[in-house]
Scaffold this motif. Structure first.
Motif, mmCIF file in Angstrom:
data_model
loop_
_atom_site.group_PDB
_atom_site.id
_atom_site.type_symbol
_atom_site.label_atom_id
_atom_site.label_comp_id
_atom_site.label_asym_id
_atom_site.label_seq_id
_atom_site.Cartn_x
_atom_site.Cartn_y
_atom_site.Cartn_z
ATOM 1 N N PHE A 32 0.855 -1.193 0.000
ATOM 2 C CA PHE A 32 0.000 0.000 0.000
ATOM 3 C C PHE A 32 0.886 1.237 0.000
ATOM 4 N N ASP A 33 0.668 2.123 -0.998
ATOM 5 C CA ASP A 33 1.541 3.286 -1.127
ATOM 6 C C ASP A 33 1.114 4.473 -0.266
ATOM 7 N N GLY A 34 0.025 4.332 0.463
ATOM 8 C CA GLY A 34 -0.428 5.390 1.350
ATOM 9 C C GLY A 34 -1.174 6.518 0.667
ATOM 10 N N LYS A 35 -1.358 6.394 -0.657
ATOM 11 C CA LYS A 35 -1.978 7.478 -1.419
ATOM 12 C C LYS A 35 -3.121 7.015 -2.319
ATOM 13 N N GLY A 56 -3.367 8.762 4.741
ATOM 14 C CA GLY A 56 -2.329 7.730 4.611
ATOM 15 C C GLY A 56 -2.773 6.330 4.967
ATOM 16 N N ALA A 57 -4.071 6.104 5.120
ATOM 17 C CA ALA A 57 -4.578 4.778 5.475
ATOM 18 C C ALA A 57 -5.692 4.360 4.523
ATOM 19 N N SER A 85 2.311 -8.118 7.422
ATOM 20 C CA SER A 85 2.342 -7.151 8.525
ATOM 21 C C SER A 85 1.424 -5.977 8.203
ATOM 22 N N ILE A 86 0.656 -5.517 9.209
ATOM 23 C CA ILE A 86 -0.307 -4.451 8.977
ATOM 24 C C ILE A 86 -0.650 -3.750 10.293
ATOM 25 N N LYS A 220 -3.015 0.566 7.540
ATOM 26 C CA LYS A 220 -1.830 1.234 6.995
ATOM 27 C C LYS A 220 -0.596 0.376 7.250
ATOM 28 N N ASN A 221 0.547 0.841 6.714
ATOM 29 C CA ASN A 221 1.830 0.135 6.864
ATOM 30 C C ASN A 221 1.668 -1.345 6.507
#
Length: 227
Positions: A32-35, A56-57, A85-86, A220-221
């Motif tokens: 996920f690029d956050g955008k 960002g999520a 991982s998340i 996110k992340n």
């Protein structure tokens, strides 16, 4: 002497190349690029108005009116033997999940793959069983410890799938561990919710899906590495 040095150099070069290959094999890959929603789509490409990117999520909008088109959001890619991982959070009273080893042969993603349950354990308006609590292998294995943070706070999840061995981690604690396709797993499946879902948990490779259960959820992340 020169011949020995040459062989030592070749051996060193070979070990270095092997190390580089292994390091690359285990490198984390961002999902996920956050955008944008690049790399993601809905289950069976169903129409949905619930998913967007916010601060960002990945954000799943609440279906408060009950008339919103909704669908689970899943990775475009499929994975086998990995660590996932998340970071995630849910709104009070909300329910969601992370479904893995997903295929699109069934009416819902959770009919094909196991679900790492996400729910407001303390505030959910209905009674929930232990196997429905956060971190559970939904309807199969209850978490052995409560590692949740309150609704509205960020949690960190890891899911490890490696040649049938599965582990659920929540905020640094292992909460579930099981062996896919083992005799005990088959017996557990046959005795419970999935007894009539022949394909449940049978794929060795699949998508990873984020569940739209009608409540607000943020992710996110998001990253993965092959094992």
């Amino acid at each position: 002497m020169q011949t020995r040095l040459l062989w030592l150099f070749i051996a060193f070069l070979g070990s270095s190349l092997l190390y580089d290959a292994n390091a690359q094999h285990h490198q984390w890959i961002s999902l996920f690029d956050g955008k944008t929603l690049k790399g993601w789509r809905t289950y069976q490409n169903r129409p949905s108005g619930s998913w967007s990117v916010s601060n960002g999520a990945l954000y799943c909008k609440a279906n408060k009116e009950g008339n919103q088109q909704h669908a689970d959001l899943m990775t475009e890619g499929e994975f086998e033997n990995y660590e996932f991982s998340i970071d995630w959070k849910i709104a009070p009273k909300a329910n969601s999940g992370i479904i893995y080893m997903v295929n699109e042969k069934y009416g819902a993603s959770y009919e094909s793959g196991p679900e790492y349950q996400l729910i407001d354990d303390a505030g959910y308006p209905e009674k929930i069983e232990d196997y429905q609590k956060t971190g559970a292998n939904y309807a199969m294995d209850a978490p052995v410890v409560d590692a949740t943070r309150p609704a509205g706070e960020w949690n960190h999840t890891r899911i490890i799938v490696n040649k049938g061995h599965v582990a659920h981690w929540l905020n640094g604690k292992k909460v579930v561990e099981y062996e896919l396709w083992s005799d005990s797993w088959k017996a557990h499946k046959a005795a419970g919710k999935w007894k009539d879902k022949e394909g449940y948990g049978m794929s060795k490779m699949g998508h990873i899906a984020l569940q739209d259960h009608g409540g607000e959820a943020w992710f996110k992340n998001i990253k993965i590495r092959k094992l």
